[in-house]
Write a protein that holds these residues in place. Structure first.
Motif: not given
Lengths: 247, 307
Positions: A2-3, B73-74, B97-98, B70, A6-7, B100-101, B103, B50, B48, A91-97
């Protein structure tokens, strides 16, 4: 997944609504239409239309001069612009690899670049509709080769874009890598040494003109382009992930 | 929910964070205070996911940010210091969009986006682009983004910056509501009255080092002074105070017949009794009011002197 999707969707949408991308498309199609017009007017092309596809998809100088520049400009916003305007942090702090981030951006740019090359197919359809006898194997071969080459340039451009928020560095760096890959092997291709052999086998214009545009889809050329693209994608991934490694 | 153990961060030769340790439980709000460059944003960026830490450990919901970034972060909703969203997307598109990111499945996405937009009051701006929003609504969008997927942990970097008093009030209510829901919230701020109002605990850091970590109530009691108002002859009252013992002898004259003195909370009643026994006519006995700004200035300036 999904991520990733989405991206991918967001990147495709962002490219689709960017005025800058439409400027790029306009320049691309204008110059290629000009090249098409000039080529079609020459007597020897009129005598043998099968020579036309390589001019548009392979050996035309315009292709080689333009192609290294367009992917870096298209990929400019993907990391460098995001870094500059600070949208990369959310973006990079979202749960996406990190690998999904790189691949989603890469595939979005590749899919969008199909529009650039797909538009050129329209010229051939136009000729076909006017009753010209065309060698479609060469056209499709040239199209596939040009797309694969563009995908390689997109990978290098993403790598350059991941260096930071400097847009000039991102665009210039990407174009510089692309021109080096195109022209450096040419310097050594008449050398008898191993270097010469490597240069001949990695000279991109040769791979496209003598292979794809001649309707010869060689697995060596395909693998070479795919592996080289993968290498630059991996370097982009390393650049991104190193942020978490380097304390 | 949030646990930091001896966290340090070094940028080249600069030590931005020096063995920071904190923990924030469910339904608790921790305010992170410090002057500019103290290391607040660095700490929040590490939490976070980052930035990596140079040493120490950070856990979100028991998950190590180093080893299970990962998954950790969820569990986090993060609002960066200068929240920016892509300009090409409408508010509602951005949130989709967010989502979706994060999940959130396609079926749940619309309902979830609607929920967070209502929660922060931006449903009227759903069809506006980011640059068309006022600063307050931009911040709200950032918070809405944080709340997508209902994460148990919220990390907010300067959430009050650039908001007008009304927007601050709204925002404070939103944060208090989230606290009631049991979220662990950590936020940094320069707006100390807001911190005083909503934080359960504060952590003051300076030059990356912890200066103080305490409950807000406790902190406001530190070094509280007692103001004593008397009537009669000023000099006589002063000499009688000196006879009352060491604590009252150290009283400082604020103005005629009004004195200020440090007395421990446990000793205040006894001291009042002593004054009455010594014939001082006490007309007022009050605790001087301190706010977080005084406490903050005290700790930061004392740190500067030590430093």
């Amino acid at each position: 997944m999904t991520p990733f999707f989405a991206l991918l969707r967001k990147e495709l949408f962002a490219l689709g609504v960017s005025p800058f991308v439409y400027v790029l498309l306009a320049v691309w199609f204008s110059l290629n239409a000009l090249l098409f017009n000039i080529s079609i007017d020459t007597q020897y092309i009129q005598a043998d239309l099968s020579l036309l596809p390589p001019y548009l998809f392979g050996s035309g100088m315009l292709v080689w001069l333009l192609l290294p520049i367009f992917p870096p400009l298209l990929c400019l916003r993907m990391f460098a612009e995001e870094h500059r305007v600070s949208t990369l942090e959310p973006l990079l702090t979202a749960p996406i690899t990190d690998s999904a981030v790189v691949l989603a951006k890469y595939f979005a740019a590749c899919l969008f670049f199909l529009v650039f090359w797909g538009g050129l197919l329209f010229f051939f359809l136009l000729l076909d509709m006017h009753g010209a006898t065309l060698d479609w194997a060469r056209i499709i071969g040239g199209f596939v080769g040009s797309c694969l080459l563009s995908f390689l340039f997109i990978a290098t451009s993403l790598f350059a874009s991941s260096w930071g928020g400097n847009l000039v560095l991102a665009a210039g760096g990407g174009a510089a890598i692309n021109y080096c890959m195109l022209f450096l092997p040419a310097l050594f291709q008449y050398d008898d040494s191993v270097l010469g052999e490597v240069s001949r086998n990695s000279h991109l214009p040769n791979l496209i003109s003598n292979g794809f545009a001649a309707a010869l889809i060689d697995s060596y050329a395909v693998m070479y382009l795919v592996l080289l693209s993968s290498l630059f994608l991996f370097l982009t991934y390393l650049r991104l992930v190193s942020r978490r490694w380097i304390p | 929910m949030i646990e930091i153990k001896a966290l340090s961060k070094q940028y080249g030769r600069v030590l931005a964070l020096d063995r920071l340790s904190i923990s924030v439980g469910k339904g608790e709000i921790l305010g992170l205070l410090g002057p500019n460059g103290a290391g607040k944003s660095t700490a929040l960026k590490i939490l976070s996911g980052y930035l990596p830490q140079s040493s120490g450990e950070a856990y979100i919901g028991g998950l190590s940010l180093r080893e299970k970034s990962l998954q950790a972060r969820a569990l986090v909703g993060y609002l960066p210091e200068n929240f920016v969203a892509p300009n090409e997307l409408y508010v509602v598109e951005y949130l989709r969009y967010r989502a979706g990111l994060k999940r959130i499945t396609r079926k749940q996405r619309t309902a979830e986006v609607l929920r967070v937009m209502k929660l922060v009051g931006i449903e009227q701006r759903a069809k506006q682009r980011f640059d068309a929003l006022s600063k307050g609504f931009k911040q709200r969008l950032g918070v809405a983004d944080c709340l997508l997927g209902n994460p148990p942990v919220l990390i907010l970097d300067e959430p009050f910056s650039g908001l007008d008093p009304l927007q601050r009030q709204d925002f404070r209510n939103i944060l208090c509501g989230l606290k009631e829901e049991g979220k662990a919230i950590i936020f940094s701020s320069h707006v100390l009255p807001e911190v005083e109002d909503i934080a359960d605990r504060v952590l003051i850091i300076h030059h990356g080092k912890t200066r103080v970590a305490a409950d807000v109530e406790q902190l406001l009691c530190i070094n509280q002074q007692v103001v004593i108002s008397t009537q009669g002859d000023h000099d006589e009252n002063l000499s009688r105070l000196a006879e009352c013992g060491d604590e009252l002898a150290s009283a400082v004259v604020l103005r005629a017949n009004t004195f200020v003195v440090d007395i421990d909370v446990s000793r205040r009643a006894q001291c009042l009794q002593q004054m009455i026994e010594h014939g001082i006519s006490v007309t007022g006995y009050s605790i001087s009011k301190r706010d977080l700004e005084d406490v903050f200035a005290e700790f930061v300036s004392s740190a500067a002197e030590v430093g």
